[in-house]
Each structure stands twice: as C-alpha cells, then as structure tokens.
Design an enzyme around this catalytic site. Structure first.
Site, PDB file in Angstrom:
ATOM      1  N   GLU A 154      -3.044  49.598   1.100  1.00  0.00           N
ATOM      2  CA  GLU A 154      -2.936  50.024  -0.308  1.00  0.00           C
ATOM      3  C   GLU A 154      -2.750  48.869  -1.289  1.00  0.00           C
ATOM      4  O   GLU A 154      -1.879  48.916  -2.151  1.00  0.00           O
ATOM      5  CB  GLU A 154      -1.783  51.030  -0.454  1.00  0.00           C
ATOM      6  N   ASN A 205      -6.437  49.087   5.172  1.00  0.00           N
ATOM      7  CA  ASN A 205      -6.238  50.543   5.130  1.00  0.00           C
ATOM      8  C   ASN A 205      -5.940  50.981   3.698  1.00  0.00           C
ATOM      9  O   ASN A 205      -5.167  50.316   2.991  1.00  0.00           O
ATOM     10  CB  ASN A 205      -5.039  50.860   6.030  1.00  0.00           C
ATOM     11  N   HIS A 241      -5.902  61.572   3.179  1.00  0.00           N
ATOM     12  CA  HIS A 241      -4.939  62.613   2.804  1.00  0.00           C
ATOM     13  C   HIS A 241      -5.655  63.551   1.835  1.00  0.00           C
ATOM     14  O   HIS A 241      -5.921  63.183   0.688  1.00  0.00           O
ATOM     15  CB  HIS A 241      -3.706  61.996   2.124  1.00  0.00           C
ATOM     16  N   GLU A 271      -5.031  58.536   8.616  1.00  0.00           N
ATOM     17  CA  GLU A 271      -3.850  59.325   8.242  1.00  0.00           C
ATOM     18  C   GLU A 271      -4.241  60.725   7.782  1.00  0.00           C
ATOM     19  O   GLU A 271      -3.692  61.250   6.811  1.00  0.00           O
ATOM     20  CB  GLU A 271      -3.081  58.617   7.109  1.00  0.00           C
ATOM     21  N   ASP A 273      -4.574  64.380   6.814  1.00  0.00           N
ATOM     22  CA  ASP A 273      -3.920  65.690   6.722  1.00  0.00           C
ATOM     23  C   ASP A 273      -4.610  66.451   5.600  1.00  0.00           C
ATOM     24  O   ASP A 273      -5.265  65.851   4.739  1.00  0.00           O
ATOM     25  CB  ASP A 273      -2.391  65.618   6.563  1.00  0.00           C
TER      26      ASP A 273
HETATM   27  C1  XIL Z   1       4.793  57.894   4.666  1.00  0.00           C
HETATM   28  C2  XIL Z   1       5.590  58.617   5.732  1.00  0.00           C
HETATM   29  O1  XIL Z   1       4.829  59.677   6.194  1.00  0.00           O
HETATM   30  C3  XIL Z   1       6.881  59.094   5.179  1.00  0.00           C
HETATM   31  O2  XIL Z   1       7.696  59.626   6.217  1.00  0.00           O
HETATM   32  C4  XIL Z   1       7.626  57.957   4.498  1.00  0.00           C
HETATM   33  O3  XIL Z   1       8.772  58.476   3.868  1.00  0.00           O
HETATM   34  C5  XIL Z   1       6.740  57.289   3.471  1.00  0.00           C
HETATM   35  O4  XIL Z   1       5.544  56.869   4.093  1.00  0.00           O
HETATM   36  N1  XIL Z   1       0.204  56.159   3.212  1.00  0.00           N
HETATM   37  C6  XIL Z   1       0.654  55.385   4.248  1.00  0.00           C
HETATM   38  C7  XIL Z   1       1.794  55.853   5.072  1.00  0.00           C
HETATM   39  O5  XIL Z   1       0.012  54.375   4.558  1.00  0.00           O
HETATM   40  O6  XIL Z   1       2.542  54.787   5.598  1.00  0.00           O
HETATM   41  C8  XIL Z   1       2.679  56.805   4.332  1.00  0.00           C
HETATM   42  O7  XIL Z   1       3.654  57.318   5.244  1.00  0.00           O
HETATM   43  C9  XIL Z   1       1.855  57.900   3.714  1.00  0.00           C
HETATM   44  C10 XIL Z   1       0.848  57.358   2.738  1.00  0.00           C
END
Ligand code: XIL
Length: 594
Positions: A154, A205, A241, A271, A273
């Site tokens: 990010e 990422n 996401h 990641e 979801d």
């Molecule tokens: C998130 C976790 O899921 C949470 O438990 C934590 O509080 C914050 O981080 N992008 C990412 C992840 O790269 O590391 C993040 O994970 C979600 C968004």
C-alpha cells in the site's frame, strides 16, 4: 482383465461434493491460501482450536499471517523481536506440508507505537538502518520456509478522480523516509529482501488495483521500471477486498493481471473477501450470499485463466474471525465459511470454478520431451505440455491397455492431435507428456487440444515436421550429460565415462516415421528403423551409427541410436549431436569420454 475393468468401475470417483477446496485447487496448480492467526495480540492461540486449525488445514494449501508478521507484533521494542506467533504459524504449516506467504515487511500501518515516535526525531540513515536490519533479520530467519513475501504494501495514495496517483507519505518514504527519492525506498526494500533470501519470491501488494485506473497505472509504471532495471521483483499482489457490487469487471481485472504477467511476473490474489450487508446478528440474506458466491467464482475463474496467477488467498476463512465487521460498518459475512465453520455457497462456487474453467494451452508450452524445444512436432515425438494447470494433483504415470499399448487416458487426462487421442506418458496438474500420433505424418499442421475431467482446453495449431530430434538428458533437464548407456546398461557420466571405440546407445525422441510403419502407442518391436537418415557427431567428429530405430521394449516414439565413440573425438565431457532428416538435436548435451 474383465475383473480389473469391474474393479475400476466400482472404484468410487472423488466427486466435487466430497472434494476439499485444497484438493480441487491442487488439480489446478493453484495455491489456495488463507490469512490465519496464532496468539498475537494476546488472543488465545487459534491454532489450538480444533475447528479453526482443522478447517484451515483441510481446505487450504497455503497460509499467511493476518497480523503476526507485521512490525506491530514482530517488534515490541526497537531492540527486540517477538517471533512467537509467526513461529507457531510456520511450524503448523510445516507439520501439514503447507506453503507460507510472508506479509509484510514495509507498510505505513501495523506498526508499533514506538516506531512513529522514533521516526519523528530519527535521521533518514537511522530509518534506513532500522529497516535494513528488520528485513535482513525477518527474511533471513524464515529463509526457505516462507516462499513469497509482500515486501511493500500500500505505498500509493488512493486515486482522486483521474489525476495521476502519487506515493503515500509515510515514515519510510518521506517522514523522514530512508533517504531515497520517488520509488527508491521501495526498490531498496526489495533489494534487501532479495539479499536476505535470494530464492524467495518478492511481491508488491496493494488494494484498489483490481480494475483499470490511475492507481493501477502508477503501480504498473513502477513495476515496469523495476523489471527494466533488474530490481528483484517477482510479482504483484492484488488484495481483492470486494463487495458484491460488481467491482472489478471481469475484463478489467483480466487486463490488469495480463499487463503484470506480460512482464514475466506472477500475480497472487492476496486478501480476498467479499463483504455483504448483515443484520445486527451478523446474518446476510441468501440472495447476497449467492451473489457473493458468484464473485468468488468469477475471480477464481479469471485467475485460473492466467497461467501466471498462481495463488489465491482469502483474508481469513471463517466469518467467526474477520476484519470486515470492525472496519466496514453494517457489513460482514465476507468469507467462504460461516461463523460455525460450515461451507457457504462461496465454497461450492469455488469448487465449481476449479472443476469447470477450461485448462489453458499455449503453443510455446508444448515442447519436445527431451530437449524442451518448442515449435513444429514430428510424428511419434514425445512432447511435454506445461502449465495447462488442470490435471491429477499428484503425478500419474502411463497405463498399459490390455493389448499392451500406452493408454491415451491417465486419470481422465487426454491429449488430442487432430482429434486423435495421443498415448500418454504421465499427467500431473502442471505437466502432461504425450506421444504425437504417427497419423499426423504428411500433414502441414496439427490441432492440439487437452482435456481433463471432461473439460477441454482451447486448441493450438502447430506445424508438423518430418523430424524434430531431441536427446534425453540423464537428469531430464534437456542439457548436460545425455542419456547414453554402455552395453552393460550403465549410464555414461563424468564418473562412468565411455572410452574411444566403445559402442554406446543413446535415447532420443522426435526421429519421425519408422520405415514399414509404427503403431501409435505400441511397445517397440525388436526391429525397424528410422525412415529419415540419422547421423551423429561427438565433439564435431562423425560417429559411426550402428543402429537407429525404435528402442526395443519401450514405446514407439523413443529413438534409440547405437554408435561408436570415434577415436578422434578426444576426451572429457564432449558435445553430442544427432542429425535426423537434416534437423539437428539441441546443443548442450554431452557424453563423457576418457
Ligand atoms: C488487517 C487485519 O485484518 C486486521 O486484523 C488488523 O487490525 C489490521 O490489518 N490490507 C492489508 C492487511 O494488507 O494487512 C490488513 O489486515 C487489511 C488490509
């Protein structure tokens, strides 16, 4: 034989209903992963929870740490490390023979409180020293156990309209930063990670890069520049996401992936979801869960269609433990398993994608099984097809039919040349070896197609040549010591060299037609010879060819050449070349002569 057929008939098929996600993904050469937790942040160790650990191990062949590998957990103080939670995840993975992705080395978030405080007064060289030490320590510790790292996460800002996207301000970039301008701080992190574990795959990422737009363009420009300048980067992670409102479009995501993989890099979906609206008890509507399932199915299908989209991870796996409700008010139920670890429609949808998305054939992935050279195929040539990414999850070898021929089916895998089923040597998800049917002789080209589980690939048209010789290497690598045997059948090697004047035999393929004809897939008779003239040289000196034809007892298509090592060839590991019908075998094959 009758009884054997009956037994086969009775053997229960593994239907997709009984298949785990992991087994189905393994047939697609796909790493299917989930973010998981151990006991970071003082939570009770989730891996000690049977349902949690059981579901994770049963359905996934890859895992990552949802939080345990972040600075926040790894670095309680500037002087100390806490590897406990990650060690638990990594040894759980090792016990279950699962792969591990590392997440994350450089991120503006997920840092301990002391770090921004320290950064406020630190110099760029202090920050560089701190980051370098962290990367070397962490990547070094898990060297060989974490196969891929999200090195940087990010680093770009969110888009504002169509304006070009800029780099995010952060302690690593410019507050105070590590003293590198532009994307230099990202490049530096990749270089340190590569030094700490040269065989780990290194990823950039990010989120909101799944569709075309200024943020993806910014990432692509950086990655292009890195590739052009040889910065060690191996892939891009698309976080994914999502909600159920149709983002990204299929075409947009496929195009973004292709732009990355065209650079020779891999794509991981890191990641995923898919959040839906939930009531105050956390329940979603059936309709939304169906739409959610459709999104999982589409994304998995798009990944399978790109041979370099090699991993798909969900961010968690059970709705019992998910970051979504805490971050997106009114949303939840974003993962494939519900809060009681029961499969949701998304699980069935992923299985459907794994079962029904066609395998992918590409012309340059069909090569001579001995030399790995592509291009035209010859009748009887043993070829290897890479990356069709649909096949048995473990290697299955040739099957003999009752009439002693190599079967044209191995665990439902089939290869066709002009719709003629080809005898198969072996099949596994990423690699299938077949024999080009002699029936293609005389044709200008042949249409190749692959099938597994009843699902056919696209077709690929290849030119047909009379010969396409390749010599087998003794380690099957296509180069180095050839598969050359002495008369006592011992393999010639630097430690078992042949002598000048010795008769030896070598094995090759791609010699083309056999005079008098050869039956496709039949074991070779003890007579017959190549139709096309065969000559050989060792170290450039012609070697007398004593026999060139089928290898008795082996399948038609394996070419055996008996020759005499010429006196004038000299000694050492000497280059060995065959010429069949005017076409030369690959360079780089040697024979050891003393
Ligand atoms: C998130 C976790 O899921 C949470 O438990 C934590 O509080 C914050 O981080 N992008 C990412 C992840 O790269 O590391 C993040 O994970 C979600 C968004």
């Amino acid at each position: 034989m009758k009884y054997l057929a009956l037994l086969l008939f009775l053997t229960p098929c593994l239907t997709t209903a009984q298949m785990t996600l992991r087994e189905a993904a393994a047939q697609r050469s796909l790493l299917l992963g989930a973010a998981a937790n151990a006991d970071e942040f003082g939570i009770p160790n989730r891996l000690a929870d049977q349902q949690y650990a059981g579901t994770l191990a049963r359905h996934f062949n890859l895992l990552t740490a949802e939080n345990a590998m972040k600075w926040q957990v790894f670095r309680p103080t500037r002087a100390t490390y806490d590897f406990g939670p990650t060690d638990k995840l990594v040894s759980f993975a090792a016990q279950n023979r699962r792969a591990v992705r590392g997440h994350v080395l450089l991120w503006h978030n997920g840092v301990p409180d002391w770090l921004p405080q320290y950064a406020a007064t630190a110099s760029p060289s202090d920050m560089a020293g701190l980051l370098e030490e962290h990367i070397r320590t962490v990547v070094g510790r898990y060297k060989g156990r974490i196969f891929a790292w999200d090195v940087v996460n990010e680093a770009f800002n969110d888009p504002a309209g169509s304006a070009p996207v800029t780099l995010r301000d952060s302690i690593w970039h410019n507050r105070p930063g590590i003293g590198r301008s532009g994307t230099g701080f990202i490049e530096q992190a990749f270089r340190w990670a590569n030094q700490a574990d040269p065989s780990a795959l290194l990823f950039y990422n990010d989120y909101s890069i799944e569709g075309p737009g200024p943020k993806f363009n910014a990432v692509l420009a950086m990655v292009r520049d890195f590739v052009a300048r040889g910065v060690p980067i191996h892939g891009v992670g698309f976080q994914m996401h999502l909600d159920i409102n149709g983002y990204p479009t299929d075409a947009g995501f496929a195009q973004n992936m292709r732009q990355i993989t065209d650079l020779g890099l891999q794509v991981h979906i890191t990641e995923m979801d898919v959040r839906v609206r939930v009531d105050n008890r956390g329940n979603a509507t059936d309709r939304d869960l169906q739409l959610q399932a459709g999104t999982y199915e589409r994304i998995a299908g798009l990944c399978l269609a790109n041979p370099k989209c090699t991993a798909l991870q969900t961010w968690g796996f059970t709705d019992r433990h998910s970051w979504v409700p805490g971050v997106f008010a009114g949303f939840g139920a974003a993962l494939p398993f519900d809060a009681n670890y029961q499969p949701k429609p998304a699980v069935e949808a992923l299985l459907r994608a794994f079962r029904s998305v066609p395998p992918v054939l590409s012309a340059n992935a069909i090569v001579n099984a001995a030399s790995y050279r592509g291009g035209a195929v010859a009748p009887g040539e043993l070829v290897t097809i890479f990356n069709a990414r649909y096949g048995p999850s473990t290697l299955r070898s040739a099957v003999l039919t009752p009439d002693n021929k190599l079967a044209s089916e191995v665990q439902t895998a089939k290869v066709y040349f002009d719709n003629i089923p080809a005898p198969l040597i072996y099949a596994v998800a990423g690699q299938v070896s077949a024999i080009v049917p002699y029936e293609v002789a005389g044709r200008a080209e042949t249409v190749v197609q692959y099938e597994f589980n009843g699902v056919r690939s696209n077709t690929v048209t290849l030119p047909v040549a009379r010969t396409a010789p390749g010599i087998f290497a003794s380690d099957a690598s296509g180069k180095g010591p050839g598969l050359v045997l002495k008369l006592d059948y011992s393999v010639v090697s630097p430690t078992n060299p042949a002598r000048a004047g010795d008769a030896v035999l070598l094995l090759a393929t791609g010699g083309g037609a056999i005079s008098g004809g050869a039956v496709t897939g039949a074991l070779a008779p003890s007579s017959g010879q190549q139709s096309e003239p065969v000559t050989a040289t060792i170290n450039g000196v012609p070697a007398e060819v004593l026999y060139a034809g089928p290898a008795p007892g082996l399948v038609n298509g394996v070419l055996q050449v008996n020759l005499t090592i010429p006196q004038a060839a000299g000694t050492g590991d000497l280059p060995l070349l065959l010429r069949v019908g005017g076409v030369e075998s690959q360079t780089g094959i040697t024979v050891s002569v003393r």
